[in-house]
Scaffold this active site. Structure first.
Site, PDB file in Angstrom:
ATOM      1  N   GLY A 138       0.450  -1.397  -0.252  1.00  0.00           N
ATOM      2  CA  GLY A 138      -0.196   0.320   0.161  1.00  0.00           C
ATOM      3  C   GLY A 138       0.887   1.631  -0.146  1.00  0.00           C
ATOM      4  O   GLY A 138       0.437   2.696   0.697  1.00  0.00           O
TER       5      GLY A 138
ATOM      6  N   ASP B  66      -1.030  -6.616  -7.830  1.00  0.00           N
ATOM      7  CA  ASP B  66      -2.121  -6.186  -7.515  1.00  0.00           C
ATOM      8  C   ASP B  66      -3.230  -7.205  -7.156  1.00  0.00           C
ATOM      9  O   ASP B  66      -3.143  -8.084  -7.345  1.00  0.00           O
ATOM     10  CB  ASP B  66      -2.567  -6.527  -9.359  1.00  0.00           C
ATOM     11  CG  ASP B  66      -3.558  -5.515  -9.007  1.00  0.00           C
ATOM     12  OD1 ASP B  66      -5.287  -6.097  -8.454  1.00  0.00           O
ATOM     13  OD2 ASP B  66      -4.426  -5.652  -9.906  1.00  0.00           O
ATOM     14  N   VAL B  67      -3.203  -6.681  -5.323  1.00  0.00           N
ATOM     15  CA  VAL B  67      -4.611  -7.799  -4.353  1.00  0.00           C
ATOM     16  C   VAL B  67      -5.534  -8.423  -5.247  1.00  0.00           C
ATOM     17  O   VAL B  67      -5.801  -9.357  -4.236  1.00  0.00           O
ATOM     18  CB  VAL B  67      -3.952  -7.117  -3.359  1.00  0.00           C
ATOM     19  CG1 VAL B  67      -3.541  -6.301  -2.816  1.00  0.00           C
ATOM     20  CG2 VAL B  67      -5.452  -6.278  -4.092  1.00  0.00           C
TER      21      VAL B  67
ATOM     22  N   TYR C 211     -18.321   8.504   1.650  1.00  0.00           N
ATOM     23  CA  TYR C 211     -17.690   7.453   2.172  1.00  0.00           C
ATOM     24  C   TYR C 211     -17.945   6.599   1.717  1.00  0.00           C
ATOM     25  O   TYR C 211     -17.347   5.312   1.127  1.00  0.00           O
ATOM     26  CB  TYR C 211     -17.242   6.964   3.407  1.00  0.00           C
ATOM     27  CG  TYR C 211     -16.142   6.291   3.485  1.00  0.00           C
ATOM     28  CD1 TYR C 211     -14.515   7.048   3.270  1.00  0.00           C
ATOM     29  CD2 TYR C 211     -15.992   5.543   4.422  1.00  0.00           C
ATOM     30  CE1 TYR C 211     -13.446   6.400   3.349  1.00  0.00           C
ATOM     31  CE2 TYR C 211     -15.443   4.581   4.670  1.00  0.00           C
ATOM     32  CZ  TYR C 211     -13.760   4.655   4.156  1.00  0.00           C
ATOM     33  OH  TYR C 211     -12.087   4.103   4.293  1.00  0.00           O
TER      34      TYR C 211
ATOM     35  N   LYS D 162     -15.169  -1.322   4.424  1.00  0.00           N
ATOM     36  CA  LYS D 162     -14.397  -1.492   5.738  1.00  0.00           C
ATOM     37  C   LYS D 162     -15.453  -2.494   6.728  1.00  0.00           C
ATOM     38  O   LYS D 162     -14.598  -2.781   7.473  1.00  0.00           O
ATOM     39  CB  LYS D 162     -14.446   0.026   5.787  1.00  0.00           C
ATOM     40  CG  LYS D 162     -13.451   0.874   5.320  1.00  0.00           C
ATOM     41  CD  LYS D 162     -11.743   0.372   5.185  1.00  0.00           C
ATOM     42  CE  LYS D 162     -10.907   1.592   4.354  1.00  0.00           C
ATOM     43  NZ  LYS D 162      -9.231   0.491   4.279  1.00  0.00           N
TER      44      LYS D 162
ATOM     45  N   THR E 174      -4.160  12.101   2.492  1.00  0.00           N
ATOM     46  CA  THR E 174      -3.107  11.218   1.268  1.00  0.00           C
ATOM     47  C   THR E 174      -4.197  11.055  -0.395  1.00  0.00           C
ATOM     48  O   THR E 174      -5.013  11.975   0.024  1.00  0.00           O
ATOM     49  CB  THR E 174      -3.329   9.687   1.683  1.00  0.00           C
ATOM     50  OG1 THR E 174      -4.481   9.121   1.869  1.00  0.00           O
ATOM     51  CG2 THR E 174      -2.010   9.435   2.959  1.00  0.00           C
ATOM     52  N   LEU E 175      -3.022  10.221  -2.001  1.00  0.00           N
ATOM     53  CA  LEU E 175      -3.507  10.159  -2.647  1.00  0.00           C
ATOM     54  C   LEU E 175      -5.292   9.709  -2.765  1.00  0.00           C
ATOM     55  O   LEU E 175      -5.947  10.264  -3.203  1.00  0.00           O
ATOM     56  CB  LEU E 175      -2.965   9.224  -3.485  1.00  0.00           C
ATOM     57  CG  LEU E 175      -2.644   9.081  -5.028  1.00  0.00           C
ATOM     58  CD1 LEU E 175      -2.727  10.668  -5.094  1.00  0.00           C
ATOM     59  CD2 LEU E 175      -1.933   8.323  -5.483  1.00  0.00           C
ATOM     60  N   ALA E 176      -5.501   8.344  -1.618  1.00  0.00           N
ATOM     61  CA  ALA E 176      -6.660   7.653  -1.441  1.00  0.00           C
ATOM     62  C   ALA E 176      -7.559   8.147  -1.012  1.00  0.00           C
ATOM     63  O   ALA E 176      -9.025   8.761  -1.215  1.00  0.00           O
ATOM     64  CB  ALA E 176      -6.745   6.382  -0.595  1.00  0.00           C
TER      65      ALA E 176
HETATM   66  P1  NAP Z   1      -2.637   5.420  -0.288  1.00  0.00           P
HETATM   67  O1  NAP Z   1      -1.057   6.210  -0.075  1.00  0.00           O
HETATM   68  O2  NAP Z   1      -3.931   5.844  -1.845  1.00  0.00           O
HETATM   69  O3  NAP Z   1      -2.496   4.374  -0.475  1.00  0.00           O
HETATM   70  C1  NAP Z   1      -3.421   3.156  -1.071  1.00  0.00           C
HETATM   71  C2  NAP Z   1      -2.310   2.382  -1.924  1.00  0.00           C
HETATM   72  O4  NAP Z   1      -3.248   0.935  -1.884  1.00  0.00           O
HETATM   73  C3  NAP Z   1      -2.086   2.760  -2.968  1.00  0.00           C
HETATM   74  O5  NAP Z   1      -0.892   2.334  -2.728  1.00  0.00           O
HETATM   75  C4  NAP Z   1      -2.769   1.909  -4.065  1.00  0.00           C
HETATM   76  O6  NAP Z   1      -2.330   2.184  -5.405  1.00  0.00           O
HETATM   77  C5  NAP Z   1      -3.567   1.029  -3.570  1.00  0.00           C
HETATM   78  N1  NAP Z   1      -3.773   0.005  -3.914  1.00  0.00           N
HETATM   79  C6  NAP Z   1      -5.004   0.679  -4.683  1.00  0.00           C
HETATM   80  N2  NAP Z   1      -5.390  -0.656  -5.511  1.00  0.00           N
HETATM   81  C7  NAP Z   1      -4.986  -1.364  -5.445  1.00  0.00           C
HETATM   82  C8  NAP Z   1      -4.893  -2.935  -6.288  1.00  0.00           C
HETATM   83  N3  NAP Z   1      -5.549  -3.828  -6.304  1.00  0.00           N
HETATM   84  N4  NAP Z   1      -3.679  -3.749  -5.193  1.00  0.00           N
HETATM   85  C9  NAP Z   1      -2.524  -2.852  -4.730  1.00  0.00           C
HETATM   86  N5  NAP Z   1      -2.728  -2.285  -4.377  1.00  0.00           N
HETATM   87  C10 NAP Z   1      -3.909  -1.376  -4.416  1.00  0.00           C
HETATM   88  O7  NAP Z   1      -3.773   6.156   0.818  1.00  0.00           O
HETATM   89  P2  NAP Z   1      -3.905   6.133   1.914  1.00  0.00           P
HETATM   90  O8  NAP Z   1      -4.797   6.669   2.420  1.00  0.00           O
HETATM   91  O9  NAP Z   1      -2.343   5.665   3.243  1.00  0.00           O
HETATM   92  O10 NAP Z   1      -4.932   4.647   2.524  1.00  0.00           O
HETATM   93  C11 NAP Z   1      -4.271   2.811   3.016  1.00  0.00           C
HETATM   94  C12 NAP Z   1      -4.837   2.700   3.713  1.00  0.00           C
HETATM   95  O11 NAP Z   1      -5.287   3.468   5.087  1.00  0.00           O
HETATM   96  C13 NAP Z   1      -6.451   1.983   2.989  1.00  0.00           C
HETATM   97  O12 NAP Z   1      -6.178   1.195   3.313  1.00  0.00           O
HETATM   98  C14 NAP Z   1      -6.893   3.844   3.332  1.00  0.00           C
HETATM   99  O13 NAP Z   1      -9.047   2.850   2.916  1.00  0.00           O
HETATM  100  C15 NAP Z   1      -6.651   4.123   4.909  1.00  0.00           C
HETATM  101  N6  NAP Z   1      -7.220   4.790   5.271  1.00  0.00           N
HETATM  102  C16 NAP Z   1      -6.880   6.287   4.669  1.00  0.00           C
HETATM  103  C17 NAP Z   1      -7.288   7.194   5.694  1.00  0.00           C
HETATM  104  C18 NAP Z   1      -7.068   8.564   5.186  1.00  0.00           C
HETATM  105  O14 NAP Z   1      -7.115   9.506   5.516  1.00  0.00           O
HETATM  106  N7  NAP Z   1      -6.361   8.486   3.934  1.00  0.00           N
HETATM  107  C19 NAP Z   1      -8.338   6.832   6.646  1.00  0.00           C
HETATM  108  C20 NAP Z   1      -8.217   5.692   7.270  1.00  0.00           C
HETATM  109  C21 NAP Z   1      -7.879   4.535   7.163  1.00  0.00           C
HETATM  110  P3  NAP Z   1      -2.707   2.574  -6.590  1.00  0.00           P
HETATM  111  O15 NAP Z   1      -2.583   4.722  -6.243  1.00  0.00           O
HETATM  112  O16 NAP Z   1      -1.921   2.184  -8.257  1.00  0.00           O
HETATM  113  O17 NAP Z   1      -4.071   3.016  -6.462  1.00  0.00           O
END
Ligand code: NAP
Length: 316
Positions: A72, A124-125, A216, A223, A254-256
């Site tokens: 991730g 790719d998961v 969301y 989730k 973050t990006l996501a």
């Molecule tokens: P992030 O930096 O965008 O990380 C998300 C990662 O998931 C990216 O590396 C993304 O790759 C990867 N991903 C998506 N589809 C995939 C696939 N099919 N196979 C493998 N990897 C894949 O965002 P983040 O916020 O750190 O997210 C990490 C985790 O924290 C997620 O589970 C998110 O829901 C959780 N979270 C985030 C927040 C927040 O506010 N940021 C809060 C609570 C929980 P691509 O960029 O290529 O899609």
């Protein structure tokens, strides 16, 4: 974390107690106001550097000799990167995966700072053959042993994170659950045979699993599936001393996260309403990730740990 929290003007300052003798010879204690060393009146955010330094000193060696794999990391803002850095500082040796060529360079640049021989491989998961290959490579790299796994992967089509939940298509629902929830089951099944001396698996969740958060939508439902999967996996794997837990993080830029409509208002809402009156820092998620990976959490499994500045306890 250290006691160096920046405070807004007008809030209570840090204070120290001083002994004073009265003219009658009695000892009294006076509170003496003290300004924190790195006070910044504009924000209510911990002084990251100092807090991190204190945290660092206390965790060094906590995970020494442990081998881990991280899913991730997209860039340096990724929660996965914050937790990976904390795991490394605590002594763990890590392997990294990236999804597709688009992220290969980014992830390689970051991961190579952990050592030139760091294993960095594509996954790719949603692809079972990728998962099989990755765990073969991880097994080869770490001599057939694995202790830690971080699942920080989530995805839903952008349009599913904008309008109403009722509009979610069958395909958006399927994709969101496949990437964000089923992947934990598939990765854990592949990791378990390598965790011969037990292990710790940490996944990232969000409060939208439990309560309705505008926009969301399907990610909240995914989730909820992730958190339920965590409990079932913890039950299945407990006898092998493999622990599975979720960190439910407050919003982090973050990006996501930026793919969720209205994300910046979410950050402001937390700052206004969370008991700590601020948003969580990535390095604080790193510290919790290190705790969950360590023997300090040896009796904790199947749990969702809220690292959200207390937001989850508020009713209004
Ligand atoms: P992030 O930096 O965008 O990380 C998300 C990662 O998931 C990216 O590396 C993304 O790759 C990867 N991903 C998506 N589809 C995939 C696939 N099919 N196979 C493998 N990897 C894949 O965002 P983040 O916020 O750190 O997210 C990490 C985790 O924290 C997620 O589970 C998110 O829901 C959780 N979270 C985030 C927040 C927040 O506010 N940021 C809060 C609570 C929980 P691509 O960029 O290529 O899609």
């Amino acid at each position: 974390m250290g006691g160096c929290f920046r405070r807004r003007q007008g809030r209570q300052e840090n204070a120290t107690q001083r002994k004073e003798e009265t003219k009658h010879g009695d000892l009294v204690y006076q509170w003496e106001q003290r300004r924190p060393a790195c006070e910044d009146v504009e924000t209510n955010v911990p002084c990251a550097q100092q807090a991190f330094a204190v945290g660092l000193a206390s965790v060094m060696g906590l995970l020494s000799g442990k081998k881990g794999v991280v899913f991730g990391v997209a860039n340096k803002r990724s929660i996965a990167w914050a937790i990976a850095q904390a795991w490394k500082e605590a002594g763990a040796e890590l392997a990294f995966t990236y999804q597709g060529d688009r992220l290969k360079e980014n992830v390689s640049q970051l991961a190579e700072t952990f050592g030139e021989d760091t294993l960095i491989t594509e996954c790719d998961v949603t692809q079972d053959d990728h998962i099989d290959r990755v765990f073969n490579e991880v097994g080869d790299k770490f001599g057939g042993k694995l202790d830690l796994m971080l699942h920080a992967v989530a995805f839903a089509p952008k349009e599913a994170l904008e309008g109403t939940f009722v509009a979610t298509t069958r395909e958006a629902f399927r994709v969101a659950h496949d990437v964000s929830a089923y992947s934990l089951v598939a990765l854990t099944r592949a990791a378990a045979p390598l965790m011969t001396e037990g292990g710790s698996i940490v996944a990232m969740s969000y409060y939208g699993a439990e309560k309705v958060i505008p926009h969301y939508n399907v990610m909240g439902v995914a989730k909820a599936a992730l958190e339920a999967s965590t409990r079932y996996l913890a039950s299945d794997l407990g006898e092998q001393k493999i622990r599975v837990n979720c960190i439910s993080a407050g919003p982090v830029n973050t990006l996501a996260a930026r793919g969720i409509a209205g994300f910046s208002s979410m950050l402001k809402h937390y700052e206004a309403h969370a008991p700590l009156k601020r948003n969580v820092l990535p390095e604080e998620l790193g510290a919790t990730g290190t705790f969950l990976a360590s023997d300090g959490a040896a009796a904790i499994t199947g749990q969702v740990l809220y690292v959200d500045c207390g937001y989850q306890v508020m009713g209004m």
